[in-house]
Design a protein around this motif. Structure first.
Motif: not given
Length: 799
Positions: A174-175, A178, A183, A185-186, A236, A273, A302, A353, A355
Motif C-alpha cells: 500500500e505504501r 501511493r 497520499m 489514500h494513506k 479508499s 510531513r 493523508p 505512523k 496519521f
C-alpha cells in the motif's frame, strides 16, 4: 500462460526483481497478493518478463483474498522456514479509477471499481489496460522480518510469524501503491490485529486490568472487543464516497468552493510531513468536520481520522463513517481503565505512523457563537499517547471554521431557552440534510499558529488528571490561536450594528454608515476578515442581508418614506450568535469604554487613572468565564495599545480628569460596550437577583437554580427590566452561577466581615452600575453631535 497481456499501457511501480550486488543472497520469495486467478497470472507474467539473466533461485507464495481483509496464506508458514537470507518481495495488481469518475451511490451495493471482480477485471484488461498497475513493494530478508516480529509481538510461533509477514507485505504494497492512489489514500490497515499481537499492548492492558476488567471478564478479551468498537477501518472507496457525500451535504446550503489560504495550507502540509499532527477545530455546525475533511482530501492530504460520539454510530451512517476514518468513542468511560488504555494505545499507534487526527476542541457545538471552554479529555489521551511512542514533537493545529449563516442556530436558541436537545438518529440526520435548502453563504477555514506540545509540557511529569496545568496551557493556547485567525464576517457586523441599535430600527444609510465604521476599525487593526471584505461590493452585503431576512431573523420595512431594518421579533438571541463569532475582537474596546465612564464617575478623592485600571481589571475578572484573554501584564499592554490608537497621550488625558476623559470619549467611534457586553451583564444581574431570593439549598441545586433564572429572565424581559431576550440564555446563566461561586458568593466561603446577603447585594448593585454605564454608552453612540462634556452630563442625569 498467455503472452502479450502486459501491454505498454499497464503501468509498473517498481521492479519485481531487486538489484543484487556481488555477495548478495541468490534466493527470492515472491509474495503475491491476488484476489483472482487473473491477478495472479498477471503478476507471474510480470515476474517472468523481467527475470534477469542470472542464476537466482526463487519461489512464489500466494496471499489470496479481497482487499481490506487479512488474506489467506496457507502454507506460507512452512515456506518461511528456509534460509534466513532469502529476500521476500511483495507484489500485487492495483486497479485504478478513470480520472473523471467519482464514487457513486450504486457502488455502495455493487462494489468498488478499484476492487473489480474477475469478470470486470477481464473486461478492463481487454478494453482499458491503462487502468491497471503492477506494484512491487520494498523487499526485506526473512531474518530482518523475523527480528522485527520478535521485537514487536508476543506470539513467536511459525503461524504468528507468517501472519506478521502477510500484514507487513500488505502494508508495504500500500505504501508503494501511493504512486497510483496518492497520499489522500494513506490509511492504516490491520490496526486491531497489529495492536493485539503486540507485546507492549498486552503488557499495558494486563497492567491496568490485572487480568480482569470492570465487568469481571478477561481484560485482553475485553480489550479486543473495545478495539472492534472504536477502531476505524478505512477503505479508499468509502473515504472518497464519504468526502463526496460531505460535499453534497454542505453544498445544499453553502457555496461549493471553500474559502481558505493556500500559503497557510502549505505550511500545514510541511508540518504533517515532519511531525505528528492533530487538528482542533471550532464546532458550530454538523458540517464542520465534513468541510475540513473535504478541504484536506481535495488538496491531497493523508486521510484524516476524526473522533465522534458513539451516539452517531447508528444504523447505516455509523458503518459509512467507520470506514471513512471516524473513531467512535463512548461518552463516559471514567471507571473503565481497560477502555481508557485501549483508546490511548490506539491513538499512540496512529501518531507513531503519522496519521493526522481531528476533533472539536469545544467537545460540543457552540450554542452561543463564542468559542466555548475547551474539553480536555481527548487532548489528555493524545498528549499521553504522543509520549508513549516518543513520536516526535506533537503539533496541535487550531482550525477556525466560520459560516456566513448557520441553519443550526435556531435549535441552539431553543436549547438556550430550556428545550431539550433533539436526539440523533438516521431519520433526524436525513431531515437535517434535506433541511439545508436555503442559501447560507460561504464556509471559511482558517489555520492558526500550531501549538507545539513539547513547549507546553514537562515530559518527566505524568498527566494524572485531565485538569492538569499542562493540558490547560495547551488548550488555552489553542483557543487563543483560534480566535486570532477567526475572520470577521459580514453577518457578524450586521448583527452587531442591529443589536447595538435595538429595539430601534435603522435606515439603510444608517446601517451602511455603522458598517463602514466597523470595517474601518477592523482594517486599522489588521484584524482577520472574511473574503466578503476583499470583494468589498455592496451587492455581497445586500445578499447576506437578504439571506438573513429569508431566514426570518431580520425584518425590513419599506412602506414608509425610508427603508428600515431591525431584528425580527423574538430573534435577538439568534442574531447575537452571529455577533458573538467576532465579539472577542471588541472585548478590549468595550472594557475601555466602561472603565473610562467609571473614572468619570469617580469620588472626588480618587485618582482617575487608578480608578480606570482598577475597573478595567475588575471587568476582566467578571467576564473571565466568557472570554479567553491574556495574562494580567499582557492585558494591560493590550489596553494601553488600544488607547494609544484612540489618543497618543491617553494616560495624561485621564489624569487630567473629566475634561481629558470627555475628550477621549469624544474621539471614540465606533462604540462597543452596548452592542457586545450588555447581554452578559444583564444575564448576570438576573443570576444576582435569583441569588438574593434563594435559599442555600436552592442555590446548591444547579438544575433548579438555572430553571429559576430562565423564568426570572423571561419575566424581566416582559417587564422591560432587561433590553432583549438575548440576555435569557442557559449558557450565560450557567457561567453566571460559576462566577458567583468564583466570587465566594455561594457555599461556606465569604469575605471577612461580610455576610452572604451583604456580599450578594453589593454584587447586584455593582452589576446595576455597569448596566447604567452600558446604557450611557448606547446613548453616546447614537448621538449625532457629541459635545465635550456630554458624558459627564449624562452621568449626572441631566440629559
Amino acid at each position: 500462460m498467455m503472452q502479450g497481456r502486459l501491454t505498454p499501457e499497464i503501468e509498473r511501480f517498481g521492479e519485481p526483481w531487486p538489484v543484487l550486488n556481488a555477495g548478495d543472497p541468490r534466493s527470492l520469495l515472491f509474495l503475491v497478493h491476488a484476489s483472482t486467478p487473473l491477478e495472479e497470472s498477471l503478476v507471474r507474467e510480470w515476474i517472468e518478463l523481467c527475470k534477469p539473466d542470472l542464476q537466482i533461485e526463487y519461489s512464489t507464495a500466494i496471499m489470496s483474498g479481497p482487499r481490506g481483509s487479512v488474506p489467506e496464506h496457507g502454507g506460507l508458514a512452512d515456506t518461511l522456514q528456509t534460509d534466513g537470507s532469502t529476500i521476500v518481495v511483495p507484489l500485487h495488481v492495483a486497479w485504478r479509477l478513470p480520472q473523471v469518475e467519482k464514487p457513486r451511490m450504486r457502488q455502495l451495493f455493487f462494489g468498488d471499481p478499484r476492487e473489480p471482480n474477475r469478470w470486470k477485471q477481464t473486461r478492463i484488461l481487454a478494453n482499458k489496460p491503462e487502468l491497471i498497475a503492477l506494484v512491487a513493494a520494498k523487499p526485506a530478508s526473512i531474518d530482518d522480518l523475523l527480528a522485527r516480529h520478535k521485537s514487536q509481538e508476543s506470539e513467536t510461533g511459525v503461524e504468528a510469524f507468517a501472519s506478521f509477514v502477510v500484514r507487513q507485505a500488505i502494508l508495504s504494497l500500500e505504501r508503494a501503491e501511493r504512486g497510483v492512489s496518492g497520499m489522500r489514500h494513506k490509511m492504516p490497515r490491520f490496526v486491531r490485529e497489529t495492536l493485539t499481537a503486540g507485546k507492549s499492548f498486552r503488557q499495558a492492558i494486563e497492567s491496568v486490568g490485572d487480568g480482569e476488567d470492570v465487568k469481571g471478564g478477561n481484560s485482553l478479551a475485553q480489550a479486543d472487543e473495545y478495539l472492534k468498537e472504536m477502531v476505524s477501518v478505512p477503505r479508499s472507496f468509502f473515504v472518497d464516497f464519504s468526502t463526496r457525500f460531505f460535499r453534497y451535504m454542505y453544498t445544499r446550503g453553502y457555496e461549493e468552493k471553500l474559502v481558505y489560504s493556500k500559503p497557510e495550507l502549505d505550511k500545514v502540509r510541511r508540518l504533517i510531513r515532519q511531525h505528528p499532527v492533530v487538528f482542533c477545530f471550532t464546532h458550530k455546525s454538523h458540517v464542520d468536520a465534513g468541510a475540513l475533511i473535504c478541504l484536506l482530501h481535495e488538496n491531497g492530504f493523508p486521510m484524516l481520522h476524526t473522533f465522534g460520539g458513539i451516539n452517531m454510530a447508528f444504523l447505516g451512517l455509523g458503518s459509512l463513517l467507520r470506514r471513512s476514518g471516524v473513531i467512535f468513542i463512548r461518552r463516559s468511560f471514567q471507571n473503565n481503565p481497560v477502555y481508557k488504555m485501549c483508546l490511548r494505545l490506539y491513538i499512540a499507534y496512529l501518531l507513531e505512523k503519522h496519521f493526522p487526527l481531528a476533533w472539536a476542541i469545544e467537545g460540543t457545538r457552540s450554542r452561543t457563537g463564542k468559542l466555548m471552554p475547551p474539553k480536555l479529555g481527548i487532548l489528555k489521551y493524545v498528549v499521553e499517547a504522543a509520549r508513549e511512542v516518543n513520536s516526535g514533537n506533537l503539533h496541535v493545529i487550531p482550525v477556525s471554521i466560520v459560516y456566513d449563516l448557520i441553519p443550526d442556530v435556531a435549535d441552539y436558541v431553543a436549547e438556550q431557552g430550556g428545550q431539550k436537545k433533539t436526539a440523533e438518529s438516521l431519520s433526524w440526520f436525513f431531515s437535517y440534510v434535506l433541511g439545508m435548502r436555503k442559501p447560507h453563504g460561504r464556509i471559511s477555514l482558517e489555520f492558526g499558529q500550531a501549538v507545539e506540545v513539547e513547549s507546553c509540557t514537562d515530559p518527566t511529569e505524568p498527566l494524572v488528571e485531565p485538569d492538569t496545568l499542562d493540558l490547560h496551557k495547551i488548550a488555552f493556547q489553542v483557543c487563543v490561536n483560534v480566535n486570532k485567525v477567526t475572520p470577521i464576517t459580514s453577518s457578524s457586523l450586521i448583527a452587531m450594528v442591529l443589536l447595538g441599535a435595538a429595539p430601534q430600527a435603522l435606515t439603510y444609510s444608517e446601517v451602511s454608515r455603522e458598517l463602514g465604521r466597523l470595517i474601518a476599525w477592523a482594517r486599522e487593526r489588521n484584524l482577520p476578515m472574511s473574503s466578503d471584505f476583499k470583494e468589498a461590493t455592496e451587492a455581497r452585503f445586500v445578499s447576506i442581508v437578504e439571506s438573513m431576512i429569508n431566514m426570518g431573523i431580520i425584518t425590513r420595512y419599506d412602506e414608509g418614506p425610508d427603508e428600515i431594518y431591525m431584528i425580527s421579533r423574538d430573534q435577538d438571541l439568534l442574531v447575537s450568535y452571529y455577533r458573538n463569532t467576532a465579539i472577542h475582537f471588541c472585548f478590549h474596546n468595550a472594557i475601555i469604554e466602561l472603565a473610562l465612564l467609571k473614572a468619570l464617575d469617580r469620588d472626588s478623592d480618587q485618582l482617575p487613572l487608578q480608578v480606570f485600571w482598577k475597573e478595567a481589571f475588575r471587568l476582566r475578572e467578571l467576564l473571565k468565564f466568557e472570554f479567553f484573554y491574556s495574562p494580567a501584564e499582557t492585558f494591560r499592554e493590550e489596553i494601553s495599545e488600544e488607547l494609544t490608537r484612540q489618543h497618543v497621550e491617553w494616560s495624561y488625558m485621564i489624569e487630567l480628569g473629566n475634561s481629558g476623559i470627555n475628550e477621549i470619549l469624544g474621539d471614540m467611534r465606533p462604540f462597543f460596550a452596548h452592542s457586545t457586553l450588555r447581554a452578559f451583564f444583564e444575564a448576570y444581574s438576573i443570576v444576582a437577583d435569583v441569588l438574593l431570593r434563594s435559599s442555600e439549598k436552592a442555590v446548591g441545586d444547579k438544575k433548579l437554580f438555572l430553571a429559576s433564572c430562565l423564568k426570572s429572565g423571561k419575566q424581566a424581559y416582559l417587564q422591560r427590566r432587561i433590553s432583549s431576550e438575548e440576555s435569557i440564555g442557559g449558557n450565560m446563566f450557567e457561567n453566571g452561577l460559576t462566577l458567583v461561586s468564583h466570587l465566594n458568593l455561594v457555599g461556606d466561603t465569604v469575605k471577612a466581615g461580610e455576610s452572604h446577603e451583604s456580599a450578594r447585594l453589593d454584587f447586584a448593585r455593582e452589576l446595576k452600575d455597569i448596566l447604567r454605564r452600558i446604557q450611557l454608552i448606547q446613548t453616546i453612540a447614537t448621538t449625532r453631535h457629541y459635545t465635550p462634556h456630554y458624558a459627564s452630563v449624562l452621568l449626572n442625569g441631566n440629559e
